[in-house]
Every structure is written in structure tokens, then in C-alpha cells.
Design a protein around this motif. Structure first.
Motif, mmCIF file in Angstrom:
data_model
loop_
_atom_site.group_PDB
_atom_site.id
_atom_site.type_symbol
_atom_site.label_atom_id
_atom_site.label_comp_id
_atom_site.label_asym_id
_atom_site.label_seq_id
_atom_site.Cartn_x
_atom_site.Cartn_y
_atom_site.Cartn_z
ATOM 1 N N LEU A 33 12.522 -9.081 29.324
ATOM 2 C CA LEU A 33 12.717 -8.856 27.885
ATOM 3 C C LEU A 33 12.193 -10.026 27.053
ATOM 4 C CD1 LEU A 33 16.253 -7.220 27.993
ATOM 5 C CD2 LEU A 33 14.069 -6.082 27.589
ATOM 6 N N LEU A 78 11.679 -4.515 19.916
ATOM 7 C CA LEU A 78 12.746 -5.053 20.745
ATOM 8 C C LEU A 78 13.395 -6.220 20.013
ATOM 9 C CD1 LEU A 78 13.957 -4.755 23.623
ATOM 10 C CD2 LEU A 78 12.446 -6.593 24.292
ATOM 11 N N ILE A 138 8.704 -2.300 27.680
ATOM 12 C CA ILE A 138 8.569 -2.847 29.031
ATOM 13 C C ILE A 138 7.399 -2.172 29.753
ATOM 14 C CG2 ILE A 138 9.712 -3.073 31.271
ATOM 15 C CD1 ILE A 138 12.359 -3.350 29.683
ATOM 16 N N CYS A 169 13.611 -1.371 24.403
ATOM 17 C CA CYS A 169 13.786 -1.696 25.822
ATOM 18 C C CYS A 169 14.010 -0.441 26.655
ATOM 19 C CB CYS A 169 14.925 -2.690 26.019
ATOM 20 S SG CYS A 169 16.553 -2.054 25.605
#
Length: 167
Positions: A98, A126, A45, A110
Motif C-alpha cells: 500500500l 488510495l 494494487i 485498495c
């Protein structure tokens, strides 16, 4: 002044609701811990949002505090409509962020529940599981809000059932 909580004893559904909210509280506490300790997390992220270290730390602290607050509010059962709407909002934001990370093929995890810093070279990818968890949180929040509107004693078993699956 009237209270939104009834004086009825806690049911099994009330006790199980704590299990679902605990996932959100633990994720928030993890972010707060990492932010307060000054860990330089290189999650997917952060890479996707291209945030510098200071901005990411403040963002992590705010996100962690929000998750803890929403989790505690949902566990208390004091304001079921606000709790449901808050869960739905968090779930929607998590899904969007996401999904962007997955579709952009950004490397990293994440960082939801992690107690150590993620290194710069982390090759962990992820997975769709994180998006599914946030989607379930969104769905539970919407369902709980809809059921709670106008209900004196909104059923809380939705929280545990889907929250348990999400965790």
C-alpha cells in the motif's frame, strides 16, 4: 496430548477478539467472492503490480483464502504465537504494497472490502487510512506474539482495541 486451549469460560476479551478478526475474515471473503465470480477488478494494487487478469484472479483467491485462514486462526485462539506472527506478516506485506501504491500515485482503491468490481476508470485514490489499518494489524500481531510467548493465558484485549480502531 496437551491442548493449547484452556477449559476456562470465554471472557469479554475473548468475545471482543472475534470483532477484530472479523475485519480480516470479511476482507478475505470479499476477495474470494470477487475472484470466484470472475470480477475484473482494476484496483490500485493490480495497476501497480501490472498483473494480467488471470494472474490477478489467482492472486486474489490466494490472498482471500490466506486472510480468511489467518482471521479464523486468530479468532480461535488455539495458537496465539502463530496467530500473532501471521497477523504481523500480513500487516507488513500490506503496509509495503500500500505504501508503494501511495508513493507511486497509482489511481484506484485498495479493494480490501468490496463486493462489486472496480471499473477501469475508477478515479478513487488510495488513502493513508488503509496503510494505517495494515500498520495496526502489524503492531497487534507483533504485540500479541511477544505477549503470547511463554504465557499460559495470553491477554486478547489487544486484538479488539486496536482491531476496532483499524476497522
Amino acid at each position: 496430548a496437551s491442548s493449547t486451549r484452556s477449559s476456562r469460560p470465554a471472557s469479554d476479551a475473548d468475545a471482543r477478539a472475534v470483532g477484530c478478526c472479523a475485519v480480516l475474515i470479511v476482507a478475505g471473503a470479499s476477495k474470494l467472492y470477487r475472484g470466484l465470480r470472475g470480477f475484473d477488478d482494476m484496483t490500485a494494487i493490480r495497476r501497480a503490480l501490472r498483473m494480467p487478469r488471470r494472474q490477478w484472479r489467482l492472486f486474489g483467491l490466494a490472498t482471500g483464502a490466506t486472510e480468511c485462514l489467518v482471521g479464523a486462526l486468530a479468532c480461535s485462539g488455539a495458537y496465539p504465537v502463530l496467530s500473532g506472527a501471521s497477523l504481523a506478516a500480513l500487516g507488513a506485506v500490506f503496509c509495503a504494497v500500500l505504501a508503494y501504491v501511495v508513493f507511486a500515485h497509482v489511481p484506484g482503491s485498495c479493494g480490501c472490502i468490496r463486493w462489486r468490481a472496480v471499473t477501469e476508470t475508477g478515479a478513487e485514490a488510495l488513502t493513508w487510512r488503509a496503510i494505517a489499518r495494515s500498520g495496526i494489524m502489524f503492531g497487534v500481531g507483533v504485540a500479541y506474539t511477544v505477549v503470547s510467548v511463554g504465557a499460559a493465558h495470553a491477554p486478547r484485549q489487544y486484538w479488539f482495541g486496536l482491531g476496532f480502531v483499524a476497522g
